[in-house]
Scaffold this active site. Structure first.
Site, PDB file in Angstrom:
ATOM      1  N   CYS A 170       0.840  -1.189   0.000  1.00  0.00           N
ATOM      2  CA  CYS A 170       0.000   0.000   0.000  1.00  0.00           C
ATOM      3  C   CYS A 170       0.882   1.248   0.000  1.00  0.00           C
ATOM      4  O   CYS A 170       2.077   1.174   0.294  1.00  0.00           O
ATOM      5  CB  CYS A 170      -0.956  -0.002   1.187  1.00  0.00           C
ATOM      6  SG  CYS A 170      -0.160   0.269   2.771  1.00  0.00           S
ATOM      7  N   CYS A 220       2.816   1.974   3.220  1.00  0.00           N
ATOM      8  CA  CYS A 220       3.949   1.078   3.457  1.00  0.00           C
ATOM      9  C   CYS A 220       5.132   1.452   2.563  1.00  0.00           C
ATOM     10  O   CYS A 220       6.288   1.279   2.945  1.00  0.00           O
ATOM     11  CB  CYS A 220       3.546  -0.378   3.230  1.00  0.00           C
ATOM     12  SG  CYS A 220       2.652  -1.075   4.650  1.00  0.00           S
ATOM     13  N   CYS A 266      -2.883  -4.931   1.440  1.00  0.00           N
ATOM     14  CA  CYS A 266      -1.436  -4.715   1.356  1.00  0.00           C
ATOM     15  C   CYS A 266      -0.684  -5.944   1.875  1.00  0.00           C
ATOM     16  O   CYS A 266      -1.006  -6.481   2.942  1.00  0.00           O
ATOM     17  CB  CYS A 266      -1.061  -3.485   2.196  1.00  0.00           C
ATOM     18  SG  CYS A 266       0.712  -3.277   2.414  1.00  0.00           S
ATOM     19  N   CYS A 271       1.342  -4.615   5.496  1.00  0.00           N
ATOM     20  CA  CYS A 271       0.654  -4.280   6.757  1.00  0.00           C
ATOM     21  C   CYS A 271      -0.666  -5.016   6.891  1.00  0.00           C
ATOM     22  O   CYS A 271      -1.350  -4.869   7.896  1.00  0.00           O
ATOM     23  CB  CYS A 271       0.443  -2.768   6.865  1.00  0.00           C
ATOM     24  SG  CYS A 271      -0.724  -2.106   5.652  1.00  0.00           S
ATOM     25  N   ASP A 325      -0.898 -12.226  63.836  1.00  0.00           N
ATOM     26  CA  ASP A 325      -1.741 -13.411  63.768  1.00  0.00           C
ATOM     27  C   ASP A 325      -3.200 -13.010  63.915  1.00  0.00           C
ATOM     28  O   ASP A 325      -3.518 -11.918  64.372  1.00  0.00           O
ATOM     29  CB  ASP A 325      -1.374 -14.380  64.891  1.00  0.00           C
ATOM     30  CG  ASP A 325      -0.037 -15.041  64.642  1.00  0.00           C
ATOM     31  OD1 ASP A 325       0.455 -14.950  63.495  1.00  0.00           O
ATOM     32  OD2 ASP A 325       0.526 -15.617  65.585  1.00  0.00           O
TER      33      ASP A 325
END
Lengths: 548, 182
Positions: free
Chosen positions: A21, A24, A126, A129, A363
């Site tokens: 794409c 990218c 794409c 990605c 305790d």
């Protein structure tokens, strides 16, 4: 317009035909101008296509040579001005080239661009990605994220966006890198894998502003914040992309108890660093294969960093454990100190859970009087993280009104670092106690006064049988700094003790089968037993006292 | 507080053993008459092995000549060492594992057994220096050993043992039998 240089051209060409794409491609051209990612993907694609069709490449070797149509330039001016840190790119206006001057190379580029346009029309995903920077980057996704955040009703001024990506994205990224690296080396360019902009980074550049806008009310999306919104993507269809790495680098993928899959992002990155290019290319297509579907948004998770609250507590009840007491899965005693304290605090901070810690513990049958015992609580994922002094005081009162078995003072918000003050010097601090003692033989008032004169008595305490199931067996030396006695009747007296922290008082009194030496039985030469015990003070100067 | 109240508190106040331990017994250990053992089990599953009050060592004013934790040429309970929370390295004992041999001054010799399965945590070394402790305080300072049963066996190990009531009924029958002319 895009800040691309002539030397980016072969990369753009190769990646376009590989099915990447537009965003990218910018990443692989190492474009750091955030605005370039924010502009519509379609426009970027058009610009890229125009850029590789440009024939005048020889004339613009060292200048920024992005080419675009006039109208695109206009629409991008605003976007570029959003990133003032980047110097304005020198634009070289180029005349449209004539058909006679078109070289073979340009024809090839045009063909590639046309092919990409065709693919784009089929709304392809794409290869790099898997749609994250395309289908998942936009105003509608920002609305979705903002809605999830709003639903949880957090109180915050800033948030940090984090992204979790499927591990196979690394494999695809590596394949693409090898794909363009070849080309890049031929051109003699220097471009390193680390210079490629990460998917995460680009995603945040695009989405941060959009999410902030959706949330409104002055919320800023920043790089560091106590409030984190995590976006998780998965893509099951390509999970098998990683599998070949397991046989190539088996030592990177050792199964662990907690992990669902061995193919964690860390393991995959490590394996990719190890594997040789030749071996990688033998097992994995370069460029990566075309996916048939895009990622899915698995989850949007909000988490606020812990808030820490500290104070001191009294315990006035001899049948109240400090923490829930469970034996064989069955609950003993209906409540506990930590639950009584935690419940109002959890609701005030709207936290998901808590971790309680204190300066030692008593305790179930022991009271804690005086100024109380310092405690601190980590509140997990608080939806409200700030309370004013007045609100904290109110909260303290709520706790104190809720039960007469406990009481809290000095309640305050503290830092994580300050909490360690409580555990510091655990061994050195002193504690004061009062014990009601029974003696087997009758005693005279003056027979016990010698105890008042005993100072700095060192005990050798074997780990009490009472706690031996959970503590290591050892002989520990502990010091009783001083003692005092108050005669009650021939079989009873009150014993006051000031001791080093970690001294087991009950065992000092009854001797624990002779395993604590010396013990009170030896000192008084009769069997002694402890009927009641109160903690009078825990001498730790943290947390700071809050005046009433 | 007057005298009557005092007496009441003494009687009502349970001892440390009463409060935190359950008493279990093994009668006539390994078929040897009257060699009764007592196991004190803490609510946290830890067990303390002691002589039962009926054990021959505690009868007829016997005194102790020696106590030996060396139960064979190759094995001494004194060499037992445990480390860490998980008590690694302790000798693992079964019901009939001998813990020590006690020789009285009348040359009678008795072997004390584990009676339960579990990991040996410690033996009482104080009785080596002061054997009289065993006679004076057989259930507290004169204990023999501390054993940690396996977590999953902490309930089942006492199945082979006698409860206090069962043991007392055996003792009373034994006394009747003794008093009857054979």
């Amino acid at each position: 317009m895009l800040p691309l240089k002539e030397k980016d051209k072969p990369i753009v060409q190769k990646l376009l035909s590989a099915g990447c794409c537009a965003r990218c491609i910018l990443r692989f051209c190492c474009v750091r101008v955030q605005a370039a990612y924010r502009q519509p993907q379609q426009d970027t694609l058009k610009e890229l296509q125009a850029f590789i069709c440009d024939t005048e490449n020889s004339k613009s070797q060292d200048s920024a040579a992005s080419e675009a149509t006039e109208e695109n330039n206009k629409s991008h001016d605003a976007a570029v001005s959003e990133a003032p840190e980047e110097p304005p790119t020198k634009r070289v206006k180029l005349e449209p080239s004539g058909t006679d001057a078109q070289s073979e190379e340009d024809a090839a580029a045009a063909a590639a661009a046309a092919a990409v346009t065709l693919k784009e029309e089929e709304s392809h995903v794409c290869v790099l990605c898997l749609g994250i920077l395309h289908q998942f980057c936009g105003a509608s996704q920002a609305v979705k994220i903002a809605e999830t955040v709003k639903e949880e009703k957090y109180e915050f001024d800033t948030l940090v966006l984090s992204v979790s990506l499927p591990a196979q994205l690394c494999v695809r990224e590596h394949s693409c890198w090898l794909h363009v690296k070849k080309e890049v080396r031929e051109k003699g360019l220097v471009l390193d894998k680390d210079d490629v902009i990460q998917v995460k980074e680009a995603f945040k550049w695009i989405m941060q502003g959009l999410v902030a806008k959706e949330l409104g009310r002055g919320v800023a999306v920043v790089t560091r914040s106590a409030f984190e919104v995590g976006v998780e993507f998965i893509h099951e269809a390509t999970d098998s992309d990683c599998h070949f790495l397991a046989s190539a680098c088996p030592d990177c993928f050792k199964p662990t108890k907690n992990k669902q899959s061995v193919f964690t992002r860390m393991a995959v990155v490590k394996a990719l660093e190890k594997i040789s290019d030749a071996r990688f290319l033998k097992h994995y297509p370069c460029p990566p294969a075309q996916p048939s579907s895009c990622c899915s948004l698995q989850d949007v998770q909000c988490v606020h960093v812990s808030v820490f609250v500290a104070g001191r507590y009294n315990k006035f009840c001899r049948s109240l454990p400090q923490t829930p007491w469970v034996i064989d899965g069955e609950r003993r005693m209906e409540s506990s100190v930590e639950e009584l304290i935690a419940a109002p605090i959890l609701s005030a901070f709207r936290a998901d859970g808590f971790n309680f810690s204190s300066s030692g513990r008593e305790d179930v049958d022991v009271r804690t009087l005086g100024n109380g015992r310092p405690f601190a609580m980590e509140l997990l994922n608080p939806h409200k993280s700030r309370l004013s002094r007045a609100e904290m005081k109110q909260l303290q009162e709520t706790i104190n009104k809720s039960s007469d078995k406990i009481r809290v003072r000095d309640l305050q918000v503290v830092s994580r670092e300050a909490m360690s003050r409580m555990k510091e010097g655990e061994e050195e601090k002193t504690k004061s106690y009062t014990a009601l003692i029974w003696t087997q033989k009758p005693i005279e008032r003056e027979e016990i006064t010698f105890i008042d004169d005993i100072k700095e008595l060192t005990l050798d305490q074997k780990t009490p049988l009472r706690v031996l199931h959970r503590r290591a067996l050892a002989v520990r030396q502990r010091v009783i700094h001083s003692m005092n006695t108050r005669f009650l009747d021939p079989h009873h007296f009150y014993l006051g003790l000031k001791t080093q922290a970690g001294t087991y008082i009950k065992e000092f009194v009854h001797g624990d089968f002779g395993r604590t030496k010396p013990n009170l039985c030896e000192l008084l030469k009769t069997d002694t037993d402890i009927l009641e015990l109160d903690v009078e003070s825990v001498d730790v100067d943290w947390p700071p006292v809050i005046p009433e | 507080m007057d005298g009557i109240e005092q007496k009441e508190t003494e009687e009502n106040a349970p001892s440390v053993i009463d409060r935190y331990y359950t008493r279990w017994y093994r009668a006539d250990m390994k078929g040897k008459p009257c060699e009764d053992h007592c196991i004190l089990q803490h609510s946290n599953r830890i067990c303390v092995v002691t002589l039962a009050e009926t054990h021959p060592i505690l009868q007829n004013g016997r005194t102790i000549k020696s106590i030996n934790y060396q139960i064979s040429n190759g094995c001494s309970r004194l060499n037992n060492k445990v480390s860490g929370k998980s008590k690694r390295g302790g000798q693992f004992l079964t019901d009939f594992a001998p813990l020590c041999r006690i020789t009285c001054t009348d040359e009678s010799e008795y072997t004390i057994y584990s009676c339960i399965r579990g990991r040996l945590l410690e033996v009482n070394e104080n009785i080596l220096e002061r054997p009289a402790l065993l006679l004076e305080k057989p259930f507290t300072e004169g204990y023999i050993a501390v054993i940690l049963p396996k977590f999953e066996e902490s309930k089942s190990i006492t199945e082979n043992l006698l409860s206090r009531e069962e043991f007392e009924s055996i003792i009373s029958k034994r006394n009747v039998a003794e008093s009857q002319p054979s």
